[in-house]
Each structure stands twice: as structure tokens, then as C-alpha cells.
Write a protein that holds these residues in place. Structure first.
Motif: not given
Length: 466
Positions: A123-126, A151-158
Motif C-alpha cells: 500500500l502506498s496511499r492512505p 495491518p492495512s494502512g502501513v507502508a511496507t518498505d519504511d
């Protein structure tokens, strides 16, 4: 963990999955492995209670349909909520195999466990407001929350939170660990994290690793204090910090620890040797195998001069605390920086990045760029700890006890790192062993620890890692 395990970004995970597909494993089979593996953990947490699975439109949602069908087949009461239709072939196939109903809202939903399969990794946006509200409403109606992959809403890479994110009790990493499983602020919402394997992933996609527990050793037969490591600590204006670092160092494996200071701080082990006098002359001792400077050093011109003297030696050195605020290009000119290991917390890391012209935004990127820019090994400590060098994969660590958020625990860590360095370990080995010893000492010391307790607990922690 059985060994160092790869940590993959969202793009690397897609590449790894494609490599498995190229070997003949179908997307549907990968989804089955992921969903059934995740269902095992949900089954344990449900303990016979009802489960609600929130499915999104992509393959993370497809994993959710597999989880639901697996748990339903075992006799659990399972409800599936899907506010959107599946958009991938594998997700559509998984939904077709689900034998129960699918509803679109949270009306009447409640139970033991909520499984979040809305978006997961990548995911990359809210979240859209209606999706964020749906998750929050469902979370309030369930006793436990499990996130699948992230969890939905967490950016994977950072590990950035893309808006309000519901705090989970358990997060199931699918296929491989992701950076967000070890980075703040994501660490504050993922809860306990477990790995669900989907098959052997190719090695070439991992440039990041999570460091497994080290196996420490006992001194060799015939060892003596100098062969085990002769470590020096450079004192300064505040005796308390040097006291903590010295105590930790004595207990962490070095055979001989000497504090270079005007006088001994109170309450240090009698094994600690204190030497006053000319610092440059004292550091000329060719038997020294490591140095530590920074805890309690101060930031005066006299402190800067001490740092310059230390940098002028040819000894492996840990730089911590006040010394980090003094470090700059002028001091490093002509210095072999590959023998330097720095241990900044978040504020010190930001200060160093400013001093060396680094504008990265995330902790991992700051540590990596600082290592590349200076040639030093960077142990960026905190609730999430990152270990970066110019020529080796970046390392993460399992979360340590949160009781470490206490004054002086960083001084203890610095003493442990320098002590491990003195025993002949390279900077990566010394830093990673120290992080594990530090965390294990916190477990030994127990709740409401203070830094003095932590330093005293190091020998028992060391015994646990033998």
C-alpha cells in the motif's frame, strides 16, 4: 529464528513470487499456502470462538478467503466481509471456493477474532475514509485482531503509517519479513509478528536481513586478560555515564577494561582499572584492542580534543553520545573510518545527517547513507534498531523489551559494543552481538529496570547466549 532471514521490500517480494511461479508454482498454489499457513495462527488465537475475515480486492483479500474456508472446514463460525469485489484472478478463484456468504458492511459483526486482509503489503496511499471507518468499527467489535502480512494502512518498505491504523495483536508476515515488521512507527501497531512460509525464496532478492540470536563463546583454554581483549573508555565531564558503560564493558567479555579519567566514578566493579594523566600517551599502549568515547564526555573544546586524540589512534573505536555531536568532516579527515562504529539514537542520527549533508527521510535510509558517506558502521539504536555498513546488507533486529526506554541504557549498550569489539569481533559482529546481549539483559533484569539493573544483568544474559 534458526538463522539470519531475508527482509524483502514490496517490489522484492513480488520478484521472489514471480521466481517461484517461473519454477512452476501457480499463483493459486502460493495463495493456498499463505492462507492455510495463516489460518493455523488464527485457529490458535480463536480458541473455538467466531472469526470475521475482512477481505480486500487484491491477493491479500484472496488470502482471506482461503483463511475463511480453512477455518470453516475446521468447524469454526466464520463471517466474511468484503466491501469490494476481487480484482485478480487468484482472488476471484479463492472467493469462488468460499462456501459461505459474503457481506459488505459491519452490521451485526462481532466475535473473537478479526482478520484484516483488506490491503496488506504494497500500500502506498492512505485508506479511503469508508475503509478506515470499517476497520475501526470491526476492531471495536472483536476481542483480538490479526493482520495478514501487514495491518492495512502501513507502508511496507519504511513502516510509515498512512493515516490512522488499528493496533493489532498479531501480524502474519507472508513469505518473508518486510521492513515494516521491524521499523517504527509500524512496530507500535503490528503486535507480535510471525512468519508464514510459502516455499523457498531465491536468495538474490534479499539486501536486508533480520539478525538471529548469536552463539557466544567462552574464553579459549590458555587465554589471558590481554588475549581476551584490552578495552579503553575515555571519560569526560559526567561520571555517571562512564560508570554505566564501564560496568557493562567489564561484564561483556573483554579481559581488561581501563577507564581513562581524572578519577574513578562511584560504584564500579573493582576489576575496572582507572588511569589519569596524559591521554595521548595512555592511548599509545599497543595492547589496546578497542576504545569507547562519548558517554559523559561533554561537548566542550576539551572534549573535542579528546575525540581528536582517539581518532588519531589506530584502534577500533565506538563513538557514542556526546562525541556524536562533535563528529564532522574536519575530525574525520585522514582517519581510517572503517574502524569506527557509531551508536546514535534518533536525535543523534538526525544531528549526524545534518552535519554530513544527508537528507534522507527514513531511519533505514539515513543509517545506510551515513555509512556510505563516511565509511563508518552505523548502529542506529532505539525501539527499532538498524545496523548499516558501506559494504554489507543492512540488518534489523527483533524488538527488545520496551523497559529499555530509560536513561542510561544507551551507555550500557555502548559499553557492551566496545567490549565485544575488543574480543576481536568485526564491527558487524560486535554490534549485532551487543544488541542481542542488551535485549537479553533487559529480559533478565525484568520490568521497571533502570540502567544499573541492566548492566548487572549482562553476565546472566551472556550465559543464555552461550
Amino acid at each position: 529464528m534458526p538463522g539470519n532471514e531475508p527482509v524483502l521490500t514490496a517490489a522484492q517480494m513480488r520478484q521472489a513470487e514471480q521466481a517461484l511461479i517461473a519454477q512452476g508454482v501457480s499463483v493459486d498454489e502460493l495463495m493456498r499456502r499463505a492462507g492455510e499457513g495463516a489460518a493455523e495462527w488464527v485457529w490458535r488465537m480463536a480458541a473455538g470462538g467466531s472469526v470475521t475475515v475482512l477481505c480486500g480486492p487484491g491477493n491479500n483479500g484472496g488470502d482471506g478467503y482461503v483463511i475463511a474456508q480453512t477455518l470453516h472446514a475446521r468447524g469454526l463460525s466464520v463471517r466474511v466481509i468484503a466491501p469490494m469485489e476481487p480484482t485478480t484472478d487468484a482472488a476471484r478463484n479463492a472467493r469462488a471456493r468460499w462456501t459461505g456468504d459474503v457481506i459488505t458492511d459491519a452490521d451485526g459483526a462481532g466475535g473473537r477474532v478479526l482478520v484484516d486482509c483488506l490491503f496488506g503489503s504494497g500500500l502506498s496511499r492512505p485508506l479511503l475514509p469508508e475503509h478506515a471507518s470499517l476497520i475501526a468499527e470491526l476492531a471495536a467489535q472483536h476481542q483480538r485482531i490479526v493482520a495478514v502480512d501487514l495491518p492495512s494502512g502501513v507502508a511496507t518498505d519504511d513502516g510509515v503509517l498512512l493515516g490512522d491504523v488499528v493496533r493489532c495483536d498479531l501480524t502474519l508476515a507472508l513469505g518473508a519479513w518486510k521492513p515494516a515488521h521491524f521499523l517504527m512507527p509500524a512496530l507500535s501497531v503490528v503486535g507480535t509478528v510471525k512468519l508464514v512460509t510459502i516455499g523457498a525464496l531465491p536468495d538474490e532478492f534479499g539486501a536486508l536481513f533480520v539478525k538471529s540470536a548469536p552463539r557466544l563463546s567462552v574464553p579459549e583454554r590458555g587465554a589471558h586478560k590481554y588475549s581476551r581483549g584490552f578495552m579503553g573508555i575515555v571519560g569526560g565531564e559526567m561520571a555517571g555515564a562512564a560508570q554505566l558503560a564501564s560496568k557493562a564493558a567489564v561484564y561483556s567479555g573483554a579481559g581488561y577494561v581501563k577507564l581513562f579519567a581524572a578519577e574513578a566514578p562511584p560504584n564500579v566493579p573493582s576489576a575496572l582499572v582507572v588511569e589519569s594523566g596524559d591521554l595521548a600517551q595512555a592511548l599509545g599502549d599497543k595492547r589496546l584492542s578497542s576504545l569507547l568515547i562519548g558517554p559523559g564526555l561533554g561537548r566542550s573544546e576539551a572534549a573535542r580534543n579528546k575525540l581528536a586524540i582517539v581518532l588519531g589512534t589506530n584502534v577500533a573505536t565506538v563513538i557514542d553520545a556526546d562525541a556524536l555531536h562533535l563528529l564532522d568532516d574536519d575530525l574525520l579527515e585522514g582517519v581510517d573510518t572503517t574502524r569506527l562504529l557509531i551508536t546514535p539514537h534518533e536525535g543523534e542520527l538526525n544531528s549526524l545527517c545534518k552535519a554530513f549533508g544527508i537528507e534522507e527521510k527514513t531511519k533505514r535510509k539515513k543509517a545506510e547513507e551515513l555509512a556510505a558517506r563516511t565509511g563508518m558502521t552505523v548502529l542506529a539504536k532505539g525501539p527499532d534498531t538498524v545496523l548499516a555498513t558501506p559494504d554489507a546488507p543492512t540488518m534489523f533486529f527483533p524488538p527488545a523489551p520496551t523497559w529499555l526506554a530509560s536513561a542510561g541504557t544507551g551507555d550500557v549498550l555502548a559499553g557492551i559494543v566496545a567490549s565485544r569489539l575488543s574480543t576481536g569481533k568485526n564491527s558487524l559482529e560486535a554490534a549485532s552481538e551487543a544488541v542481542w546481549l542488551h535485549a537479553e539483559a533487559a529480559r533478565v533484569a525484568g520490568p521497571a529496570l533502570i540502567a544499573d539493573d541492566l548492566a548487572a544483568a549482562v553476565p546472566k544474559a551472556y550465559a543464555r547466549l552461550l
